[in-house]
Design an enzyme around this catalytic site. Structure first.
Site, short mmCIF file in Angstrom:
data_model
loop_
_atom_site.label_atom_id
_atom_site.label_comp_id
_atom_site.label_asym_id
_atom_site.label_seq_id
_atom_site.Cartn_x
_atom_site.Cartn_y
_atom_site.Cartn_z
CD GLU A 49 -3.03 -0.83 -0.01
OE1 GLU A 49 -3.01 0.26 -0.62
OE2 GLU A 49 -3.79 -1.76 -0.31
CE1 TYR A 132 -7.02 2.82 -0.40
CE2 TYR A 132 -4.63 2.91 -0.17
CZ TYR A 132 -5.76 2.32 -0.70
OH TYR A 132 -5.65 1.22 -1.51
CG ASP A 150 -8.23 3.40 -4.46
OD1 ASP A 150 -9.44 3.41 -4.78
OD2 ASP A 150 -7.43 2.53 -4.86
#
Length: 379
Positions: A49, A132, A150
């Site tokens: 990520e 996020y 996202d």
């Protein structure tokens, strides 16, 4: 956003069921994604990520594989040398992420016993972990119901519900819609399914609407505006900065590099020396050599053409001056043989400069040691 614009629980459940059925058939096979029945690895998900921020899956895959092979656990990464991590990261861009990657690994190893926190709140407290990333780790690895939003998710929500308010103003609305669709069960699969939908079908251009499990309910498609969504506000024009780069080689062919300050743009990365990067006309090469070169030299020439690179907030144009110096000049920096350049943390813009110099800068009078090309250099 009015409540009546949100799907009711029955409609949300139906949308979710269709999405998960599609995901079970079409899910992407990603190196960091556990297969059905496997336990997610928080370290792998976190690493991926962080790497995927502002970057594509295709670009990240080789970096992820090298990182995981070299540092297979968060404890191993926490013990890594800063320069080694920056070197492996070189080319991915947004280098503050790499510095925060190390800070976060060391906090997890030293303060959390090598285990990632299991809640969004705990994850948000880690260096470099934003809303996020915290939501993604919490929902994928620990089954916590969390809303993962996202760019892919924003695009899907904007089209599904025909949200015409431009970004970034529409972000709260799009998040609320994603929240309304997020189930309590299989929430991790749901989050990944919406991202896959945006990445593979509901793409920015030419979406494959005929294959979408949400086609019958897509208000953007029904209204003929799907491809125009999400709307985006006008971007501020980026200024252009310019500078002269100094390609300085010793007689043995070694190239002078220096390290940028630890904080700020490209912090801690290696670079060729240069004049200041300023929003002004391109400096005169001769004046730049006389006033800002890191050591005096007289044997120099300008490489034809410019190197262009774009950062988030400005464009950069670089002229390159090549110079040869004596055997043991004194200068701040390190002398690196050309075939050892990949051992140093060179950002993409510097790799562009090096490629430009190697392909356009050498003259017939340069000897073999100076003209030697690096083997295996990743431009």
């Amino acid at each position: 956003m009015p409540d009546l614009d949100r799907p009711d629980p029955a409609a949300a459940a139906d949308l979710g069921a269709r999405l998960l059925a599609w995901y079970d058939r079409e899910r992407r096979d990603l190196p960091w994604r556990p297969r059905p029945g496997e336990t997610p690895d928080p370290y792998a998900v976190w690493l991926s990520e962080i790497m995927l921020q502002q970057t594509t899956v295709a670009a990240v895959k080789p970096y992820y594989a090298r990182f995981l092979a070299r540092w297979p656990t968060v404890r191993a990464l926490a013990k890594a040398d800063d320069a080694a991590v920056m070197t492996e990261w070189a080319g991915l861009g947004y280098y503050a992420r790499a510095r925060n990657l190390l800070k976060c690994a060391r906090v997890v190893a030293d303060e959390h016993g090598g285990e990632f926190p299991t809640t969004e709140e705990g994850l948000r407290a880690l260096p470099g972990v934003g809303a996020y990333t915290a939501a993604a780790i919490a929902v994928i690895c620990f089954g916590r119901r969390a809303v993962v939003v996202d760019g892919n998710v924003e695009r899907v929500m904007a089209r599904l519900f025909a949200v015409e308010e431009p970004l970034p103003g529409a972000k709260p609305t799009l998040r609320a819609l994603a929240d309304a669709l997020t189930p309590a069960e299989r929430c991790g699969d749901h989050a990944q399914a919406v991202m896959d939908l945006g990445a593979t079908l509901c793409t920015p251009r030419s979406p494959a609407c005929g294959l979408c499990p949400w086609r019958p309910d897509c208000r953007g498609l029904r209204g003929g505006v799907a491809e125009t969504l999400p709307r985006k506000g006008a971007k501020a024009e980026r200024p252009t900065r310019r500078a002269v780069m100094f390609w300085i080689q010793r007689k043995d062919g070694a190239l002078l590099l220096r390290q940028r300050p630890a904080k700020g743009l490209l912090g801690g990365m290696m670079e060729l020396p240069s004049s200041p990067w300023e929003a002004a006309p391109m400096p005169d090469p001769g004046e730049a050599v006389a006033t800002t070169a890191p050591l005096p030299f007289v044997d120099w020439h300008v490489v034809p053409g410019l190197v262009a690179h774009t950062f988030t907030h400005f464009h950069l144009e670089l002229s390159v001056v090549m110079a040869r110096v004596g055997a043991n000049p004194r200068a701040r920096g390190v002398w690196v043989p050309l075939d050892k350049l990949d051992d140093h943390a060179l950002p993409t813009v510097m790799r562009k400069v090096i490629r430009h110099a190697l392909t356009r800068g050498f003259r017939n009078g340069d000897d073999d040691r100076v003209r030697r090309r690096p083997q295996g250099f990743r431009p």
